[in-house]
Write a protein that holds these residues in place. Structure first.
Motif, short mmCIF file in Angstrom:
data_model
loop_
_atom_site.label_atom_id
_atom_site.label_comp_id
_atom_site.label_asym_id
_atom_site.label_seq_id
_atom_site.Cartn_x
_atom_site.Cartn_y
_atom_site.Cartn_z
N SER A 288 45.75 44.36 50.24
CA SER A 288 46.56 45.54 50.53
C SER A 288 46.30 46.65 49.53
O SER A 288 46.35 47.83 49.87
N ASP A 289 46.01 46.27 48.28
CA ASP A 289 45.54 47.24 47.28
C ASP A 289 44.02 47.14 47.28
O ASP A 289 43.44 46.23 46.69
N THR A 290 43.37 48.06 47.97
CA THR A 290 41.91 47.97 48.13
C THR A 290 41.16 48.05 46.81
O THR A 290 40.03 47.59 46.73
N GLN A 291 41.79 48.60 45.78
CA GLN A 291 41.14 48.70 44.48
C GLN A 291 41.33 47.44 43.65
O GLN A 291 40.67 47.27 42.62
N ASN A 292 42.23 46.57 44.09
CA ASN A 292 42.53 45.38 43.30
C ASN A 292 42.82 44.18 44.20
O ASN A 292 43.96 43.69 44.25
N PRO A 293 41.81 43.69 44.94
CA PRO A 293 42.04 42.48 45.77
C PRO A 293 42.32 41.28 44.86
O PRO A 293 41.65 41.08 43.86
N VAL A 294 43.32 40.48 45.26
CA VAL A 294 43.72 39.34 44.44
C VAL A 294 44.02 38.15 45.35
O VAL A 294 44.27 38.30 46.54
N PRO A 295 43.98 36.93 44.78
CA PRO A 295 44.45 35.78 45.56
C PRO A 295 45.89 36.02 46.02
O PRO A 295 46.67 36.69 45.35
N LEU A 296 46.24 35.48 47.18
CA LEU A 296 47.55 35.74 47.76
C LEU A 296 48.68 35.28 46.85
O LEU A 296 49.75 35.87 46.83
N ALA A 297 48.45 34.18 46.11
CA ALA A 297 49.46 33.67 45.18
C ALA A 297 48.82 33.56 43.80
O ALA A 297 47.60 33.53 43.66
N GLU A 298 49.66 33.46 42.78
CA GLU A 298 49.18 33.45 41.40
C GLU A 298 48.21 32.30 41.14
O GLU A 298 47.21 32.47 40.46
N ASN A 299 48.50 31.15 41.69
CA ASN A 299 47.66 29.98 41.47
C ASN A 299 46.69 29.75 42.63
O ASN A 299 46.18 28.65 42.82
N GLY A 300 46.46 30.78 43.41
CA GLY A 300 45.60 30.63 44.58
C GLY A 300 46.43 30.17 45.76
O GLY A 300 47.44 29.49 45.62
N ALA A 301 46.05 30.58 46.95
CA ALA A 301 46.77 30.19 48.16
C ALA A 301 45.78 29.62 49.16
O ALA A 301 44.72 30.21 49.39
N TYR A 302 46.11 28.47 49.72
CA TYR A 302 45.24 27.83 50.70
C TYR A 302 46.04 27.58 51.96
O TYR A 302 47.25 27.31 51.92
N HIS A 303 45.36 27.66 53.06
CA HIS A 303 46.04 27.56 54.34
C HIS A 303 45.15 26.82 55.33
O HIS A 303 43.92 26.87 55.22
N LYS A 362 38.96 35.36 35.81
CA LYS A 362 37.79 36.22 35.90
C LYS A 362 37.58 36.65 37.35
O LYS A 362 38.11 36.03 38.27
N PRO A 363 36.82 37.73 37.57
CA PRO A 363 36.53 38.15 38.94
C PRO A 363 35.75 37.07 39.69
O PRO A 363 34.94 36.34 39.10
N GLU A 364 35.99 36.97 40.99
CA GLU A 364 35.35 35.95 41.81
C GLU A 364 34.75 36.61 43.05
O GLU A 364 35.41 37.41 43.72
N GLN A 365 33.50 36.28 43.34
CA GLN A 365 32.83 36.83 44.51
C GLN A 365 33.04 35.91 45.71
O GLN A 365 32.76 34.72 45.66
N ILE A 366 33.58 36.46 46.79
CA ILE A 366 33.83 35.72 48.02
C ILE A 366 32.70 36.03 49.00
O ILE A 366 32.47 37.19 49.34
N GLY A 367 31.99 34.98 49.45
CA GLY A 367 30.79 35.17 50.26
C GLY A 367 31.04 35.88 51.58
O GLY A 367 30.35 36.83 51.93
N PHE A 368 32.02 35.43 52.36
CA PHE A 368 32.37 36.12 53.61
C PHE A 368 33.83 35.86 53.91
O PHE A 368 34.42 34.90 53.43
N THR A 369 34.42 36.73 54.70
CA THR A 369 35.85 36.63 54.99
C THR A 369 36.10 36.87 56.47
O THR A 369 35.27 37.42 57.19
#
Length: 516
Positions: A288-303, A362-369
């Motif tokens: 939602s913040d295009t300048q600062n994409p982050v995991p959905l939750a602090e410890n990562g979110a999986y669904h 650290k920043p993480e590169q996501i291959g595809f979404t």
């Protein structure tokens, strides 16, 4: 028609509008109306039923005292022990019809005075399905079977896992083509259990295994692979626990990685064509913040979601990465998933960009979404501001399906490369490969009906014994079949699992022509 919601009546009839859903749900669930309106599933229902209402009148029939088997299992195992018996054992069920009628008209039709209306009420053309409302706070959407959207032209949306789901209303048999869905309640089930529950509803019809309730799935998943947390209430299953649940249901779990979008497209297409849904585990990222994409939750979110359909919306096929081989599956632009946080057959879009997200360390590169309808910024942003990054697929398979899809894909990639290098005159254009799992009976039926297979080949296929499960790779040009390669899906990788090759008649442009 009834205007006031009265849960003391056996049933009521309402003209559909969004407020009717809220009022009925509020009469069943101890959830404030404003919270019901804010649920993402209500966004989905507004869009879904709005689609049918735009095409004509839509009517809701509410059964106020309905016994739902899945909820009853959960109730007996957990809710009945809550203090003061604060949760009821009965649900309500909402039926939706693309017709206009009132309570008196419905009674007349069921009583036999309006046979034409009765026939329409029982037709899958006019019956849109049902939603069970459970008497639980917040998580109240139970077993749901809703029809898929009408075919478009040219047809691009495909739901191979949908089957005829039966229901009974006031002595009427009503049916809808769908796959059951329900929302997780985080007590008897979490998202992984809900995805497994929907997936196993389809495989039970294919492979004749027992159909289990959500709490039964949770129990079999955790009894042999316990965690450090409580099993009930349940807040999620590990991949190992999901695999255990599949195996305890009488199937074999096939775990498949999703290294790139092409792998996800090819794998889901191959198994969905056989009517087998897949469970997809994914990481979620708030953009939602295009300048600062982050995991959905602090410890990562999986669904986890159940993949239930696809759209062939791309006009042309593209080559599989690292090759020149064209795959039909590359035309997929959307997947349809049973996402318990959104709704049944919810759309997920390919073509979203890769992302660099700011993780905890650290920043993480996501291959595809994949795009979704989830709302970022803790549910306050616009729909679509959460992206899914697929991690792995779990495919529930009958134990005799032994040859993996990637083995067949590797074989086809090699064969296509040889065809190209030899520049055979028989295939003057590049082939587009349609690779999927099927059955020997379906292969024989298709070959027998084809006018483009000569008599010698036809009888060779019809007379030879074929295994129950077959991988089929069809090479096409301009939608016309040029050849079929059949693989024994019940063989082993070290064996010679190629069964046969069928050539179809075609002209020099690759267009099928009748055999004289």
């Amino acid at each position: 028609m009834s205007e006031t919601v009265d849960a003391t009546k056996p049933f009521q009839v309402f003209p559909y509008d969004d407020d009717v859903l809220v009022r009925v749900f509020a009469a069943v669930s101890p959830t404030p109306s404003d919270q019901i309106r804010d649920k993402p599933q209500l966004d989905y229902f507004r869009s879904y039923f709005g689609h049918f209402k735009a095409r004509g009148p839509l009517t809701v029939v509410v059964e106020w005292k309905y016994t739902d088997r899945d909820y009853l299992e959960d109730f007996a195992a957990y809710y009945v022990r809550c203090f003061h018996g604060k949760y009821a054992s009965l649900c309500a069920r909402l039926h939706f019809f693309s017709l206009e009628f009132d309570e008196n008209t419905l009674r007349a039709a069921i009583g036999g005075d309006l046979p034409e209306l009765l026939q329409k009420l029982q037709s899958p053309e006019h019956y849109c399905g049902f939603v069970v409302a459970k008497p639980l706070p917040k998580k109240f959407i139970g077993r749901t079977c809703l029809k898929t959207y009408e075919p478009d032209s040219p047809e691009r949306r495909h739901y191979p896992v949908a089957h005829l789901c039966a229901a009974h209303l006031l002595g009427m048999d009503v049916r809808v083509y769908s796959l059951p869905f329900q929302e997780q309640d985080t007590v008897a089930a979490a998202c992984a259990t809900s995805a497994l529950w929907s997936t196993l509803q389809a495989t039970a019809r294919l492979f004749q295994h027992e159909i289990r309730s959500p709490i039964e799935i949770t129990r079999i998943a955790t009894e042999q692979s316990p965690s450090l947390q409580r099993d009930v209430p349940n807040h999620g299953l590990t991949a190992l626990q999901m695999a255990v649940a599949v195996r305890k249901s009488g199937l074999e779990p096939e775990l498949i990685g999703t290294g790139c979008a092409s792998d996800l497209q090819a794998t889901t297409y191959a198994y969905l064509r056989a009517g087998i849904p897949l469970v997809m585990n994914a990481a979620l990222f708030d953009v939602s913040d295009t300048q600062n994409p982050v995991p959905l939750a602090e410890n990562g979110a999986y669904h986890a979601v159940a993949i239930t359909g696809f759209s062939l919306g791309c006009a042309s096929a593209t080559a599989y990465p690292g090759t020149s081989t064209l795959l039909r599956s590359s035309r997929i632009d959307e997947l349809y998933v049973h996402d318990d946080q959104i709704g049944p057959f919810a759309r997920m879009e390919f073509g979203k960009p890769a992302k660099t997200v700011n993780g905890k360390h650290k920043p993480e590169q996501i291959g595809f979404t994949l795009g979704s309808f989830w709302r970022g910024a803790q549910g306050t942003a616009a729909p679509g501001t959460v992206l899914f990054a697929p991690i792995a697929l779990i495919v529930p398979l009958y134990h005799k399906i032994r040859i993996r899809f990637d083995s067949v894909l590797h074989w086809v990639l090699q064969m296509d490369a040889e065809i190209r290098s030899n520049a055979q005159k028989q295939f003057p254009q590049a082939l587009e490969w349609d690779i999927f799992l099927t059955t020997g009976a379906e292969v024989k039926s298709d070959v027998r009906a084809s006018v483009d297979v000569d008599s010698e080949q036809k009888w060779r296929v019809l007379e030879r014994p074929l295994p129950r499960f077959v991988w089929r790779a069809t090479g096409c040009v301009n939608e016309a079949k040029l050849l079929d390669v059949l693989f024994d899906a019940t063989d082993i990788d070290s064996g010679d699992f190629v069964l046969d090759c069928i050539l179809y008649a075609h002209d020099r442009e690759g267009t099928a022509r009748p055999i004289r």
